[in-house]
Design a protein around this motif. Structure first.
Motif, PDB file in Angstrom:
ATOM      1  N   GLU A   1       1.037  -1.209   0.161  1.00  0.00           N
ATOM      2  CA  GLU A   1      -0.005   0.110   0.138  1.00  0.00           C
ATOM      3  C   GLU A   1       1.008   1.083  -0.119  1.00  0.00           C
ATOM      4  O   GLU A   1       1.769   1.498   0.862  1.00  0.00           O
TER       5      GLU A   1
ATOM      6  N   SER B   1      -0.581   7.497  -3.558  1.00  0.00           N
ATOM      7  CA  SER B   1      -0.786   7.101  -5.021  1.00  0.00           C
ATOM      8  C   SER B   1       0.180   8.013  -5.901  1.00  0.00           C
ATOM      9  O   SER B   1       0.643   8.057  -6.993  1.00  0.00           O
TER      10      SER B   1
ATOM     11  N   SER C   1      -6.600  -1.753  -5.984  1.00  0.00           N
ATOM     12  CA  SER C   1      -7.540  -0.566  -5.637  1.00  0.00           C
ATOM     13  C   SER C   1      -7.045   0.637  -5.621  1.00  0.00           C
ATOM     14  O   SER C   1      -5.856   0.632  -5.229  1.00  0.00           O
ATOM     15  N   GLU C   2      -7.845   1.857  -5.389  1.00  0.00           N
ATOM     16  CA  GLU C   2      -7.290   3.137  -4.993  1.00  0.00           C
ATOM     17  C   GLU C   2      -8.225   3.724  -4.063  1.00  0.00           C
ATOM     18  O   GLU C   2      -9.628   3.525  -4.293  1.00  0.00           O
ATOM     19  N   ARG C   3      -7.903   4.144  -3.012  1.00  0.00           N
ATOM     20  CA  ARG C   3      -8.727   4.683  -2.040  1.00  0.00           C
ATOM     21  C   ARG C   3      -8.709   5.931  -2.059  1.00  0.00           C
ATOM     22  O   ARG C   3      -7.445   6.603  -1.814  1.00  0.00           O
ATOM     23  N   VAL C   4      -9.734   6.827  -2.279  1.00  0.00           N
ATOM     24  CA  VAL C   4      -9.524   8.369  -2.651  1.00  0.00           C
ATOM     25  C   VAL C   4      -9.702   8.972  -1.131  1.00  0.00           C
ATOM     26  O   VAL C   4     -10.366   8.615   0.070  1.00  0.00           O
ATOM     27  N   ASN C   5      -8.793   9.996  -0.852  1.00  0.00           N
ATOM     28  CA  ASN C   5      -8.688  10.750   0.491  1.00  0.00           C
ATOM     29  C   ASN C   5      -8.657   9.948   1.682  1.00  0.00           C
ATOM     30  O   ASN C   5      -9.278  10.058   2.518  1.00  0.00           O
ATOM     31  N   ASP C   6      -7.725   8.928   1.577  1.00  0.00           N
ATOM     32  CA  ASP C   6      -7.589   7.752   2.584  1.00  0.00           C
ATOM     33  C   ASP C   6      -6.904   8.433   3.868  1.00  0.00           C
ATOM     34  O   ASP C   6      -6.994   7.768   4.852  1.00  0.00           O
ATOM     35  N   ARG C   7      -5.813   9.144   3.639  1.00  0.00           N
ATOM     36  CA  ARG C   7      -4.946   9.593   4.505  1.00  0.00           C
ATOM     37  C   ARG C   7      -5.068  11.162   4.733  1.00  0.00           C
ATOM     38  O   ARG C   7      -4.951  11.752   3.600  1.00  0.00           O
TER      39      ARG C   7
ATOM     40  N   ASN D   1      -4.448  10.081  -1.406  1.00  0.00           N
ATOM     41  CA  ASN D   1      -5.199   8.783  -2.058  1.00  0.00           C
ATOM     42  C   ASN D   1      -4.069   7.749  -1.772  1.00  0.00           C
ATOM     43  O   ASN D   1      -2.814   7.838  -1.714  1.00  0.00           O
ATOM     44  N   THR D   2      -4.490   6.468  -1.436  1.00  0.00           N
ATOM     45  CA  THR D   2      -3.540   5.330  -1.257  1.00  0.00           C
ATOM     46  C   THR D   2      -3.869   4.538  -2.715  1.00  0.00           C
ATOM     47  O   THR D   2      -5.170   4.200  -2.981  1.00  0.00           O
ATOM     48  N   ILE D   3      -2.955   3.803  -3.029  1.00  0.00           N
ATOM     49  CA  ILE D   3      -2.984   2.679  -3.860  1.00  0.00           C
ATOM     50  C   ILE D   3      -2.676   1.217  -3.271  1.00  0.00           C
ATOM     51  O   ILE D   3      -1.809   1.199  -2.510  1.00  0.00           O
TER      52      ILE D   3
END
Length: 181
Positions: free
Chosen positions: A128, A131, A149-155, A163-165
């Protein structure tokens, strides 16, 4: 004590005498670019090194955050694999700037992935990353990982959202990749 040879580097358990070099690596502002303020704090290297040493003594062991050392024995960074659930683990590498882009992270990561699938009997290894960390994403692709997957506004850190990938490779994909190489 774990020691894993890799092309051009060696992975081994951390030792207390690694602290000065580890602190130096982590104190570089460019190194800290994708780390939170908490993870960039001056005392974080001491906390992490103590945790890595404690983890190396655990039985059964589930976390292998290993020192990446040059042929001359100089600490270059760390690379770790952490069993998160049965047969699934996360992986991550961090190298000092002077060794980035020279293939050491690729060599260390490939050796650790092989250790995970062969020695630990894992089925899936994932990474992880932020991005915007294009070098980390490129490294994961070099391992044969694909974006899951990509999580938007994750951190949230450094005053903004990130974002995280998540990238991963399965045991079957790794075996097929090894066979074709």
């Amino acid at each position: 004590m774990i020691s894993i040879p890799a092309d051009g580097v060696r992975l081994r358990d951390f030792r207390r005498e690694d602290l000065a070099q580890y602190k130096s690596l982590r104190s570089d502002p460019k190194f800290q670019r994708f780390y939170s303020e908490e993870d960039s704090a001056t005392n974080k290297a001491e906390e992490l090194l103590a945790m890595f040493i404690t983890q190396s003594d655990e039985i059964p062991r589930s976390k292998y955050q290993l020192a990446v050392v040059s042929p001359s024995g100089e600490l270059m960074g760390s690379c770790g694999i952490r069993i998160e659930s049965p047969r699934h683990a996360s992986i991550g590498c961090e190298l000092g700037r002077q060794w980035q882009g020279a293939g050491a992270a690729r060599d260390a990561g490939n050796a650790l992935i092989e250790f995970g699938f062969v020695e630990l009997g894992l089925h899936r290894i994932y990474a992880e990353t932020i991005s915007e960390n294009k070098a980390a994403i490129k490294l994961c692709h070099a391992f044969g990982m694909k974006i899951e997957s990509e999580r938007v506004n994750d951190r949230f850190f450094k005053g903004r959202m990130w974002n995280t990938i998540v990238l991963s490779i399965s045991e079957n994909e790794w075996h097929a990749r090894k066979k074709s190489a």
